[in-house]
Design an enzyme around this catalytic site. Structure first.
Site, short mmCIF file in Angstrom:
data_model
loop_
_atom_site.label_atom_id
_atom_site.label_comp_id
_atom_site.label_asym_id
_atom_site.label_seq_id
_atom_site.Cartn_x
_atom_site.Cartn_y
_atom_site.Cartn_z
N ASP A 67 -0.90 27.02 47.27
CA ASP A 67 -1.06 26.54 45.90
C ASP A 67 -1.80 25.21 45.80
O ASP A 67 -1.55 24.40 44.90
CB ASP A 67 0.32 26.41 45.21
CG ASP A 67 1.08 27.72 45.22
OD1 ASP A 67 0.42 28.77 45.18
OD2 ASP A 67 2.32 27.69 45.27
N LYS A 100 -6.87 26.63 45.64
CA LYS A 100 -7.95 27.39 46.30
C LYS A 100 -8.76 28.20 45.28
O LYS A 100 -9.99 28.23 45.35
CB LYS A 100 -7.34 28.34 47.36
CG LYS A 100 -6.60 27.60 48.48
CD LYS A 100 -5.93 28.55 49.44
CE LYS A 100 -4.71 29.27 48.88
NZ LYS A 100 -3.55 28.42 48.58
N GLY A 139 -1.28 33.73 44.49
CA GLY A 139 -1.60 33.61 43.07
C GLY A 139 -2.63 32.51 42.95
O GLY A 139 -2.32 31.34 43.14
N HIS A 140 -3.87 32.88 42.71
CA HIS A 140 -4.96 31.90 42.67
C HIS A 140 -5.44 31.75 41.22
O HIS A 140 -5.93 32.70 40.62
CB HIS A 140 -6.12 32.35 43.58
CG HIS A 140 -5.73 32.37 45.04
ND1 HIS A 140 -6.59 32.70 46.05
CD2 HIS A 140 -4.56 32.07 45.64
CE1 HIS A 140 -5.96 32.61 47.22
NE2 HIS A 140 -4.72 32.23 47.00
N GLN A 163 -2.23 31.45 50.89
CA GLN A 163 -1.12 30.63 51.39
C GLN A 163 -1.69 29.32 51.97
O GLN A 163 -2.72 28.87 51.51
CB GLN A 163 -0.28 31.39 52.44
CG GLN A 163 0.54 32.54 51.86
CD GLN A 163 -0.26 33.80 51.60
OE1 GLN A 163 -0.86 34.34 52.51
NE2 GLN A 163 -0.26 34.28 50.38
N ARG A 215 8.27 24.89 41.95
CA ARG A 215 7.79 24.42 43.24
C ARG A 215 8.50 23.11 43.58
O ARG A 215 8.65 22.25 42.70
CB ARG A 215 6.28 24.20 43.21
CG ARG A 215 5.48 25.49 43.04
CD ARG A 215 3.99 25.20 42.92
NE ARG A 215 3.21 26.42 42.69
CZ ARG A 215 2.05 26.45 42.06
NH1 ARG A 215 1.52 25.35 41.57
NH2 ARG A 215 1.40 27.59 41.90
N SER A 245 -10.61 16.59 42.65
CA SER A 245 -10.33 17.40 41.47
C SER A 245 -9.42 16.63 40.52
O SER A 245 -8.42 16.05 40.94
CB SER A 245 -9.68 18.72 41.90
OG SER A 245 -9.36 19.49 40.78
P1 GDP Z 1 -3.97 28.40 44.81
O1 GDP Z 1 -2.91 29.39 45.14
O2 GDP Z 1 -4.29 27.51 45.95
O3 GDP Z 1 -5.20 29.02 44.22
O4 GDP Z 1 -3.35 27.45 43.68
P2 GDP Z 1 -2.50 27.91 42.39
O5 GDP Z 1 -3.40 28.51 41.41
O6 GDP Z 1 -1.31 28.69 42.81
O7 GDP Z 1 -1.92 26.52 41.91
C1 GDP Z 1 -2.75 25.45 41.57
C2 GDP Z 1 -2.46 25.07 40.11
O8 GDP Z 1 -3.00 23.80 39.84
C3 GDP Z 1 -3.09 26.02 39.12
O9 GDP Z 1 -2.29 26.07 37.97
C4 GDP Z 1 -4.43 25.32 38.80
O10 GDP Z 1 -4.92 25.67 37.51
C5 GDP Z 1 -4.01 23.88 38.83
N1 GDP Z 1 -5.04 22.92 39.26
C6 GDP Z 1 -6.03 23.07 40.15
N2 GDP Z 1 -6.68 21.90 40.34
C7 GDP Z 1 -6.07 21.01 39.53
C8 GDP Z 1 -6.28 19.61 39.30
O11 GDP Z 1 -7.12 18.95 39.87
N3 GDP Z 1 -5.43 19.02 38.38
C9 GDP Z 1 -4.46 19.70 37.72
N4 GDP Z 1 -3.69 19.04 36.87
N5 GDP Z 1 -4.25 21.01 37.95
C10 GDP Z 1 -5.04 21.65 38.84
P1 IMO Z 2 -1.18 31.10 47.50
O1 IMO Z 2 -2.29 31.91 48.12
C1 IMO Z 2 2.75 29.31 48.01
C2 IMO Z 2 5.66 31.51 50.44
C3 IMO Z 2 6.86 32.11 49.74
C4 IMO Z 2 7.88 32.05 50.87
C5 IMO Z 2 7.03 32.36 52.11
C6 IMO Z 2 7.07 33.83 52.53
O2 IMO Z 2 -1.06 31.27 46.04
O3 IMO Z 2 -1.27 29.69 47.94
P2 IMO Z 2 6.04 36.07 51.58
O4 IMO Z 2 6.09 36.68 50.22
O5 IMO Z 2 4.67 35.79 52.07
O6 IMO Z 2 6.85 36.85 52.57
O7 IMO Z 2 6.80 34.66 51.41
O8 IMO Z 2 5.71 32.01 51.75
N1 IMO Z 2 4.36 31.92 49.87
C7 IMO Z 2 3.57 31.12 49.14
N2 IMO Z 2 3.75 29.86 48.71
N3 IMO Z 2 1.58 29.93 47.76
C8 IMO Z 2 1.36 31.18 48.22
O9 IMO Z 2 0.15 31.78 48.09
C9 IMO Z 2 2.39 31.85 48.89
N4 IMO Z 2 2.53 33.08 49.44
C10 IMO Z 2 3.72 33.11 50.04
O10 IMO Z 2 7.25 31.34 48.65
O11 IMO Z 2 8.37 30.74 51.02
MG MG Z 3 -1.03 30.01 44.40
#
Ligand code: GDP
Ligand code: IMO
Ligand code: MG
Length: 421
Positions: free
Chosen positions: A13, A16, A40-41, A221, A302, A410
């Protein structure tokens, strides 16, 4: 040309999705190489917001080829929903999306197993997303899995029946007698998948490399969730590091020319497991509210804490990071002081910047350097020269400690809220 990898350096998270979408116009190909619908991206642009689970984050850029690599575990039901949802919003994606015939299939029974396994762990739950990830990778390494290519073969039905029988027995052993499976939904999703571009993507990638195309490999991840190097057993079931891109796409190491490491200006973690700099208090709650730190896949809270440099150094070492990207700086705008963990104190009093074998049996005490907050709204800032000095000092200190340049900052979730340095 070359392959660049983009990988999360923390517990996932990091942002990415946003950055792959931002960088995608510089590449002709974006390829996911591991994980599955546990990811979840999130992407935001033009006042729209999308969350992608299995589809690469280059999908919104015209003419970019998007590849779902062999290293993924793919849920066809989730994929069908994702594609239909995007198409309903006017995204034309089928021509440019390719699925590896060697990616493993997540069956409905894998998801039931994931849930049952977690329930049987009592207070030792991993905090899995319960998307079937662990059981599907288990079948892959146990050599009983089903792959995307199988759905094009006449033996598929029999193979599916055999695997379902195995899962039925395993579920029985876990106390689940009745399998709640929507068979029709699964079959429809398989039919849908059959109509996509299924191919041996390792050959496709080799051809694209020969043609001089540039490729961005999108990690899911983060490094601290890697099955080998994360805080085992509180990890995911795949290799999330650069090495995972090689096996998860079928590309040779000499093609990887750059590794972009992405991290938040602080730390978060979803699910269970050790987190040395966690702020399980008002500070953590503040970060969660300001940063909207709730899971993009499960909606779970989180856990939040301060930046952890020993953990980042470890991730940089494992991945061979050549450039760093720092996310979510705006979330810390209002803090008077911002601690950064530079070292750990071990139980025997030793001070180190290396991770012990196991953070669970050998807990560490973080040692912090306190940085001054910048107390400035970063909205509408577009150049590094406009950034407040205390933020530049924060960036400079991290860069100096890590020995890798921070090339992107960012300042918000939108594509536009990105400053190149
Ligand atoms: P990923 O799994 O690495 O793609 O990240 P996620 O989408 O799960 O979580 C990142 C969250 O932070 C999302 O809700 C993005 O929209 C948000 N985000 C990304 N960059 C920034 C930033 O620079 N500032 C803020 N406030 N939010 C951000
Ligand atoms: P992105 O790509 C954050 C965590 C779960 C759990 C552990 C194992 O959005 O960054 P799993 O379902 O893979 O067996 O869960 O890994 N986890 C993540 N945490 N971002 C993710 O993906 C994750 N994918 C799995 O919360 O602790
Ligand atoms: Mg994510």
């Amino acid at each position: 040309m070359a392959i660049h990898t983009l990988l999360g350096l923390q517990w996932g998270d990091e942002g990415k999705g946003k950055i792959v979408d931002f960088l995608a116009p510089q590449y002709q190909v974006v390829a996911r190489f591991q994980g599955g619908p546990n990811a979840g991206h999130t992407l935001e642009f033009d006042n729209k917001k999308f969350v992608l689970h299995q589809i690469p984050s280059g999908i919104f850029r015209e003419d970019v080829i998007n590849i779902i690599g062999n290293g993924l575990v793919l849920d066809p039901i989730v994929l069908k929903k994702e594609i239909i949802n995007l198409e309903n919003q006017g995204v034309n994606l089928r021509k440019n999306l390719f699925v590896s015939s060697k990616a493993h299939l997540i069956l409905p029974s894998h998801k039931l197993l994931d849930t049952a396994l977690e329930q049987n762990k009592g207070d030792k739950k991993i905090g899995s997303t319960q998307r079937g990830i662990g059981p599907t990778y288990q079948d892959k390494t146990g050599r009983s899995g089903l792959r995307v290519g199988d759905i094009l073969r006449p033996e598929f039905e029999q193979k599916y029946k055999n695997l379902l029988e195995k899962h039925t027995q395993e579920l029985k052993n876990l106390g689940v007698e009745k399998l709640e499976i929507n068979q029709a939904e699964f079959e429809e999703a398989i039919d849908f998948l059959r109509q996509l571009n299924i191919t041996n993507t390792e050959y496709l990638l080799a051809d694209l490399i020969k043609e001089g195309k540039s490729i961005l490999a999108e990690g899911a991840q983060g490094t601290l969730l890697d099955v080998d190097f994360g805080s085992y057993p509180f990890v995911t079931s795949s290799n999330t590091i650069t090495a995972g891109a090689l096996t998860g796409l079928g590309v040779a190491p000499q093609h990887i020319k750059e590794t972009l490491g992405i991290f938040k200006a602080y730390c978060t973690r979803v699910g269970s497991g050790p987190f040395p700099t966690e702020q399980d208090n008002e500070i953590g709650e503040n970060i969660r509210q300001i940063g909207k730190e709730f899971g993009a896949t499960t909606g779970r809270k989180r856990r939040c804490g301060w930046l952890d440099l020993p953990a980042l150094k470890y991730a940089i070492m494992l991945n061979g990071v050549t450039k760093l990207l720092m996310m979510k700086c705006d979330v810390l705008n209002d803090f008077e002081e911002i601690p950064i963990c530079t070292h750990y104190e071990l139980q025997n009093g030793e001070i180190t910047d290396r991770l012990p074998y196991c953070l669970i049996s050998e807990p560490v005490k973080p040692i912090y350097k306190i940085m001054k907050g910048w107390k400035t709204d970063l909205t509408n800032l577009t150049k590094v020269t406009e950034l407040p000095q205390n933020l530049l000092d924060y960036v400079g200190f991290i860069e100096q400690e890590l020995g890798v340049p921070i090339t992107l900052i960012s300042t918000g979730p939108d594509r536009k809220e990105t400053i190149l340095r």
